[in-house]
Scaffold this motif. Sequence first.
Motif, PDB file in Angstrom:
ATOM      1  N   ASP A 237     -49.105  34.860  -2.581  1.00 18.84           N
ATOM      2  CA  ASP A 237     -47.744  34.306  -2.616  1.00 18.84           C
ATOM      3  C   ASP A 237     -46.784  35.410  -3.082  1.00 18.84           C
ATOM      4  OD1 ASP A 237     -45.458  32.832  -2.766  1.00 18.84           O
ATOM      5  OD2 ASP A 237     -46.130  31.534  -4.405  1.00 18.84           O
ATOM      6  N   ASP A 239     -43.701  36.114  -2.372  1.00 20.62           N
ATOM      7  CA  ASP A 239     -42.354  35.665  -2.751  1.00 20.62           C
ATOM      8  C   ASP A 239     -42.362  34.998  -4.119  1.00 20.62           C
ATOM      9  OD1 ASP A 239     -41.296  36.625  -0.447  1.00 20.62           O
ATOM     10  OD2 ASP A 239     -41.417  34.709   0.641  1.00 20.62           O
ATOM     11  N   ALA A 243     -40.536  36.525  -7.433  1.00 26.39           N
ATOM     12  CA  ALA A 243     -39.445  35.806  -8.097  1.00 26.39           C
ATOM     13  C   ALA A 243     -39.689  35.744  -9.601  1.00 26.39           C
ATOM     14  CB  ALA A 243     -39.312  34.404  -7.516  1.00 26.39           C
ATOM     15  N   ARG A 274     -42.002  45.856  -2.783  1.00 27.32           N
ATOM     16  CA  ARG A 274     -40.652  45.354  -3.100  1.00 27.32           C
ATOM     17  C   ARG A 274     -40.049  46.184  -4.234  1.00 27.32           C
ATOM     18  NH1 ARG A 274     -40.917  39.305  -1.652  1.00 27.32           N
ATOM     19  NH2 ARG A 274     -42.545  39.446  -0.095  1.00 27.32           N
TER      20      ARG A 274
END
Lengths: 319, 307
Positions: A237, A239, A243, A274
């Motif tokens: 996961d 994302d 976050a 990222r």
Amino acid sequence: MTTTTTTTKPVASREAFGNALEALGREFPHLVVLDADLSKSTMSMKFAKAYPARFLEMGIQEANMLGTAAGLALCGKIPFCCSFACFISGRFDQIKMSVAYSGAAVRIIGTHAGVGIGEDGYSQQGLEDLGLMRSLPGMLVLQPGDDVETEQMIRVLMTHRSPAYVRLTRQKLPRVHRDGYRFEPGKLDVLARHGTDALLLCTGGTVGPAVDAAARLAQGGGPRVTVGNVHTIKPIDADGIAALARECKRVITVEDHNVVGGMGSAVVEALAERHLVPVKRLGVQDVFGESGTPEELYRRHHLDAEGIADDVRDWLTRR
Amino acid sequence: MTTPTVADITQRKPPAWSLPPLDTPGSRAIPVDTLRRFADECRLDIVEMLCRAGSGHPGGSFSAINLTTTLFLDEMRHRPHEPRWPERDRLVLSKGHAVPSLYAPLAQLGYLRRDELWTLRRLGSRLQGHPANMLCPGIEASTGSLGQGLSVAQGMALAGLMDGKGKDPAFRVYCITGDGELQEGQVWEAAMSAPRHKVHNLTVIMDCNGGQIDGLVKDVLDLEPLADKWKAFNWHVLTIDGHDFVQFRAALQAARAETTRPTAIIARTTKGHGASLFEKDLVGWHGKTPTRDEANQVIAEILGRLG
């Protein structure tokens, strides 16, 4: 919201798996279970007793078992293929060709994962399986943190139409989920929010100790961390983790697996692309396992609550 | 150098095969002459696709083509217009490098457009260098790492038994292995396993062409006594001339009559069978493709035979 390990009797995820299979046998007539002379240990024996015509004792032939399961899957059956994580992931070429590249929806169950098995030593301690399984396109890679999650995972897999690997423990796991918990594949499961000093990610056998470690740290005035259970190692996961990582600024992963290739690697890969936050990987530090009691080994590799708490505190202070 | 000039084989229109429905139980008593001509048409397409691809395995494809021809035309129940028909018989090509011996008949029967054959091994093609079942219709399992196909075929056969009525399986499963491939340990795991699970609807056909990359099978790692090995593992064992359609058909009939044991057919073949160029050097033509001139030479020989 703070969850701590409950007082429910701890259950090994292999045992929850065995119960789940047996319970689902009636509802899913195409469910077929294969084992390679370890049904008493993987707990597939429960299904074997209830549905002997749909249980295939394959003998000590993991490669042949995987191929056979692939053939069954390609003809519409729902095969669960069970052995120890070390032995089944050792048949990587069969998993790669006959299962993954054939698109055969074999549910591969690797039990007795990690140093948590204890005395049998390195040869029986699957410590590379996550890395191997993660490298195969399309492979769903799961590792439940307690019995509640295991049972739901097995149910979800009944209707999942592509190859999957599930990593289970020999040792009993404290229950960390409340009744009514819903397992959502591919979605990070936040278990505790003591604060945002760091995000502590755990999976499988380290879920209970990580939850405890976070509580100890919070009580001891130490760093206050958020705890996430990475039950889906692939697809990770990215994302959800990113976050929380943004909020917490630091990420620490902890797993009973080699830090090379495991859940921590998956997290690092997701976050590095990222260009986010620093990550520390706790786990078996690229060394072979060895004999010892499960408790001693968890201590040695800093996978128990105390070890995790110490390492989290040290790393956050040192930075 | 004698280089026969031949017509571009890709422009050749294959015969309109007047075949009975292929979804009926075998044997369908297809005339041997039809089988022979079909196999030779496939040989033409194989040599052309390998020549164009510039890499691939002619020897093992030619040795297997009479086997796949007989299976597709005479023996297996299948529907070219419905490749995923659930009751179809399955064929697993465990010696995946010989996949042109599947592509060619699949194209002749309409599973694939014939012009797709010329995309073999090209970027983006469904016709991968080794079988890829997720891409190509008519391919039942991905193979190419030797030794795995028989286990997969066993699993399919078990599903056929589970879905069948009494002793009648819902479908039959065939697996073609090489002989060099039998050096892989997993083959013997499956050999030990299938009789234990009484998969009588499973037939393994060993394309024993005698060659492998590093030399002759008997020199690299001898398999003999091969029939005795399978007998010792409790299989129904038959040995045939793998290029003789009548013998192969009879063996498949005998396999179908078995109601307890799986059948192992040892098909003695010649690597490169049907092209004198290839037959001259069994080992050399394992993984080497013909030049244009060499391909034309083979094509001319086959066209001569077809008349």
